[in-house]
Every structure is written in C-alpha cells, then in structure tokens.
Design a protein around this motif. Structure first.
Motif, PDB file in Angstrom:
ATOM      1  N   GLY A  33      26.846 -33.578  63.725  1.00 30.86           N
ATOM      2  CA  GLY A  33      25.459 -33.432  63.348  1.00 30.86           C
ATOM      3  C   GLY A  33      24.859 -32.253  64.105  1.00 30.86           C
ATOM      4  N   GLY A  35      21.066 -29.920  65.017  1.00 36.89           N
ATOM      5  CA  GLY A  35      19.616 -30.020  65.062  1.00 36.89           C
ATOM      6  C   GLY A  35      18.952 -28.729  65.491  1.00 36.89           C
ATOM      7  N   PHE A  47      12.024 -32.156  69.016  1.00 40.47           N
ATOM      8  CA  PHE A  47      12.852 -32.142  67.814  1.00 40.47           C
ATOM      9  C   PHE A  47      12.069 -31.548  66.650  1.00 40.47           C
ATOM     10  N   GLY A  50      16.997 -32.129  61.760  1.00 43.30           N
ATOM     11  CA  GLY A  50      18.396 -32.441  62.003  1.00 43.30           C
ATOM     12  C   GLY A  50      19.141 -32.595  60.694  1.00 43.30           C
ATOM     13  N   THR A  58      19.325 -35.252  55.992  1.00 41.21           N
ATOM     14  CA  THR A  58      18.459 -34.436  56.840  1.00 41.21           C
ATOM     15  C   THR A  58      17.278 -35.268  57.315  1.00 41.21           C
ATOM     16  N   CYS A  96      19.051 -24.160  68.547  1.00 48.52           N
ATOM     17  CA  CYS A  96      19.929 -25.018  67.752  1.00 48.52           C
ATOM     18  C   CYS A  96      20.827 -25.783  68.712  1.00 48.52           C
ATOM     19  N   ALA A  99      25.242 -32.052  68.016  1.00 53.14           N
ATOM     20  CA  ALA A  99      25.209 -33.433  68.473  1.00 53.14           C
ATOM     21  C   ALA A  99      26.605 -33.917  68.850  1.00 53.14           C
ATOM     22  N   GLU A 104      22.700 -36.656  62.385  1.00 54.27           N
ATOM     23  CA  GLU A 104      21.598 -36.035  63.092  1.00 54.27           C
ATOM     24  C   GLU A 104      20.910 -37.056  63.992  1.00 54.27           C
ATOM     25  N   SER A 105      20.247 -36.556  65.012  1.00 58.27           N
ATOM     26  CA  SER A 105      19.506 -37.400  65.935  1.00 58.27           C
ATOM     27  C   SER A 105      18.261 -36.649  66.378  1.00 58.27           C
ATOM     28  N   THR A 106      17.223 -37.394  66.705  1.00 62.26           N
ATOM     29  CA  THR A 106      16.000 -36.775  67.201  1.00 62.26           C
ATOM     30  C   THR A 106      15.992 -36.669  68.729  1.00 62.26           C
ATOM     31  N   TYR A 111      22.623 -34.457  72.117  1.00 63.27           N
ATOM     32  CA  TYR A 111      23.162 -33.122  71.858  1.00 63.27           C
ATOM     33  C   TYR A 111      23.813 -32.575  73.122  1.00 63.27           C
TER      34      TYR A 111
END
Length: 124
Positions: A33, A35, A47, A50, A58, A96, A99, A104-106, A111
C-alpha cells in the motif's frame, strides 16, 4: 525497504493544479500500500491519500476528497497525486510513503519508507 523520490511540487495560484509523482526503487513497490502525507510549518504530518497495492482501493482525507486523486503505475514503479482546485491551506511539504502492508492506511506508523518530500505552495 523501498527508496522513494518525489517530484512535481512548486508554486501555483489558488484554483490551480499540480501533479506529484513518486518514483520507487525496489522490488516490493507493487505489493505495498502507498500513501501521500503532508506537513505544514509548525504542524503535525497528516495523511492526505492512500492506495492499495492493486490500485483498486483508495482513501482520502476529508480535505482532499473531490479535489485530489491518488493513482499508481506498478509497471513503472510510480505513485501519483493529482491535485486540483488547490487552496492556500494545501501549502505544505508533501511526502510519499510505502506501507508495511498491502493496503492503504491513514497512520504514519504503518509506513516504513518515506521520500524526502516536495514543496507545494499555493498563493492566494
């Protein structure tokens, strides 16, 4: 880990657009992932958007919804952030990040590889 290099930042007037790119080296880019985060002076890194390893999923911060679009090209090991209708409050250094998972993660803590950042300045 993945080495990441951002480009595409600059100075733009409010209402304008910019497209950020993030070139990745390393064989694991396509399985991670990714972000985009940003950090304004005196503020915490936050954030922005992602994307999952396939690009099919997304997620956006409320501030980015409807204006920014994250995408990726796994064949070219590149991540993008298309930013439209920019506002002065979008001014920040944009990073950028890759992860340590496929989706994806907030959370900054999810990351483990970061680029050096690219400055985006939006004038009013």
């Amino acid at each position: 880990q993945v080495k990441l290099v951002e480009s595409g930042g600059g100075l733009v007037q409010a209402g304008g657009s910019l497209r950020l790119s993030c070139a990745a080296s390393g064989r694991t880019f396509s399985s991670r992932g990714m972000g985009w985060f940003r950090q304004a002076p005196g503020k915490e890194r936050e954030f922005v958007a992602g994307i999952s390893w396939t690009g099919h999923s997304t997620y956006y911060a409320d501030s980015a919804k409807g204006r920014f679009t994250i995408s990726r090209d796994n064949a070219k090991n590149t991540l993008f952030l298309q930013m439209n209708r920019l506002k002065p409050e979008d001014t920040a250094v944009y990073y950028c990040a890759a992860a340590n998972k496929a989706y994806e993660s907030t959370e900054v803590s999810d990351y483990d590889s970061w680029g050096q950042g690219t400055q985006v300045t939006v004038s009013s």
